[in-house]
Design an enzyme around this catalytic site. Structure first.
Site, PDB file in Angstrom:
ATOM      1  N   LYS A 146      20.820 -17.668  22.295  1.00  0.00           N
ATOM      2  CA  LYS A 146      20.097 -18.897  21.940  1.00  0.00           C
ATOM      3  C   LYS A 146      19.073 -19.242  23.021  1.00  0.00           C
ATOM      4  CE  LYS A 146      23.896 -20.558  19.106  1.00  0.00           C
ATOM      5  NZ  LYS A 146      25.052 -21.463  18.967  1.00  0.00           N
ATOM      6  N   GLN A 201      27.931 -25.947  22.474  1.00  0.00           N
ATOM      7  CA  GLN A 201      28.490 -24.729  21.897  1.00  0.00           C
ATOM      8  C   GLN A 201      29.959 -24.928  21.523  1.00  0.00           C
ATOM      9  OE1 GLN A 201      26.801 -21.883  21.086  1.00  0.00           O
ATOM     10  NE2 GLN A 201      28.702 -21.132  20.197  1.00  0.00           N
ATOM     11  N   ASP A 232      22.119 -28.739  15.383  1.00  0.00           N
ATOM     12  CA  ASP A 232      23.107 -27.988  14.607  1.00  0.00           C
ATOM     13  C   ASP A 232      23.315 -28.626  13.228  1.00  0.00           C
ATOM     14  OD1 ASP A 232      24.030 -25.657  15.849  1.00  0.00           O
ATOM     15  OD2 ASP A 232      25.291 -26.775  17.258  1.00  0.00           O
TER      16      ASP A 232
END
Ligand code: NAP
Length: 310
Positions: free
Chosen positions: A54, A98, A124
């Site tokens: 990422k 995460q 997200d």
């Protein structure tokens, strides 16, 4: 017949190329690039690999990426303090924590932390505000994996409207938002799970079948209508020789890879489905790269939307 391969890397590259000039335009207008803050807590090896990808992807499209690595011994308050700092920051447009968080933080930790992220920066698409907006068909930030799948279908010329779509798996991050996105695109959607009766029969009615289960090779040919599009979301590491032998034919490249490395990454769809499906996403190289590309797209969207905010 062998199914057409839906190459996620090709589509992910297209998306990245479209993002780059918009990042440049943003930078020229605002004097800084869009900023992405990533929080990584603990030592989970898979999480470290995902985060590395990422960070690399974000820098590659021109974002300012800011990685906050925290030890597994961090307290929930310490994680929340970092999220709070990123929420208040003018230069961080996107925030990503995460998953999974270390188990020591407690069962509710992820919910508490995700709920704490400013919905305007929730790249997200997990916050209840963004999930609610998705249900109402007015989302700006949507879950990356299902949004990537819609991009893949669109850019591969696969019609969605009027099609019968079956999704196996009802998680908050894949199955449920996938159902909503396909519904908004006028598919007729069935969402299946571990209590679904006659799962293979229901799946075999699908024009578009999405497998998001987390079980290697679970979807076999009897789940698939001939010619259907099959999207394999699963990412399962197989290290049992008996399982590898059940999945891959002798002499196949995957079995050779298994013999060489002692493990192999496989999806939820059995390889023999390629003989029945009309189109199929590979694992790896299918849905995975799209998830990261959509994370980049969400970060740009978040930056543009924040800049447009009164
Ligand atoms: P999850 O939260 O574990 O959910 C799994 C779902 O599968 C649940 O809804 C479960 O049903 C259902 N299921 C399990 N066993 C089943 C069975 N025998 N029959 C029917 N349904 C069954 O998983 P997830 O987070 O959605 O992830 C699914 C897979 O996708 C994993 O392999 C994950 O690694 C992968 N993934 C990949 C990406 C990517 O970028 N490529 C992104 C996210 C996830 P119940 O609800 O009834 O328990």
């Amino acid at each position: 017949m062998s199914a057409r391969v839906l190459d996620g890397n090709v589509v992910a590259n297209q998306i990245r190329e479209e993002i780059r000039p918009r990042v440049e335009a943003y930078r020229a207008r605002h004097g800084r690039p869009p900023g992405l803050g990533i929080v990584l807590v603990g030592d989970d090896p898979a999480s470290h690999v995902y985060v590395r990808n990422k960070v690399k992807s974000g820098m590659d499209v021109g974002f300012a990426v800011d990685l906050h690595q925290m030890p597994a011994s961090s307290s929930l308050d310490e994680v929340l303090a970092v999220v709070d700092r990123l929420n208040r920051s003018e230069t961080h447009d996107g925030i990503l924590v995460q998953s999974p968080l270390p188990p020591a933080l407690g069962d509710e930790a992820e919910r508490v932390v995700f709920d704490a992220i400013d919905p305007a920066k929730d790249v997200d698409g997990f916050s209840p505000v963004n999930v609610g907006r998705l249900v109402q068909k007015r989302a700006v930030l949507m879950a990356c994996t299902p949004a990537g799948i819609v991009e893949l279908l669109d850019r591969s010329g696969i019609a969605i409207a009027g099609q019968r779509a079956v999704i196996i798996g009802r998680s908050d991050i894949v199955g449920k938002p996938m159902a909503m996105m396909l519904l908004h695109r006028d598919a007729t959607v069935t969402l299946c799970h571990s209590k679904t009766r006659d799962l293979a029969g229901v799946a075999a009615s699908a024009d578009i079948l999405v497998a998001a289960i987390g079980r290697a090779g679970f979807v076999t040919t009897d789940f698939v209508k001939p010619g259907a599009t099959v999207v394999d979301v699963g990412m399962n590491r197989v290290d049992d020789p008996a399982v590898a032998a059940r999945l891959f034919s002798p002499g196949s490249a995957k079995l050779e890879q298994f013999a060489r490395k002692g493990s192999v990454l496989v999806g939820d769809v059995h390889p023999s489905v390629a003989e029945v499906a009309g189109a199929l996403t590979p694992v790896p190289g299918g849905v995975g790269p799209l998830t990261i590309a959509l994370l980049m797209k969400n970060t740009l969207r978040a930056a543009e939307a924040r800049a447009g905010r009164p």
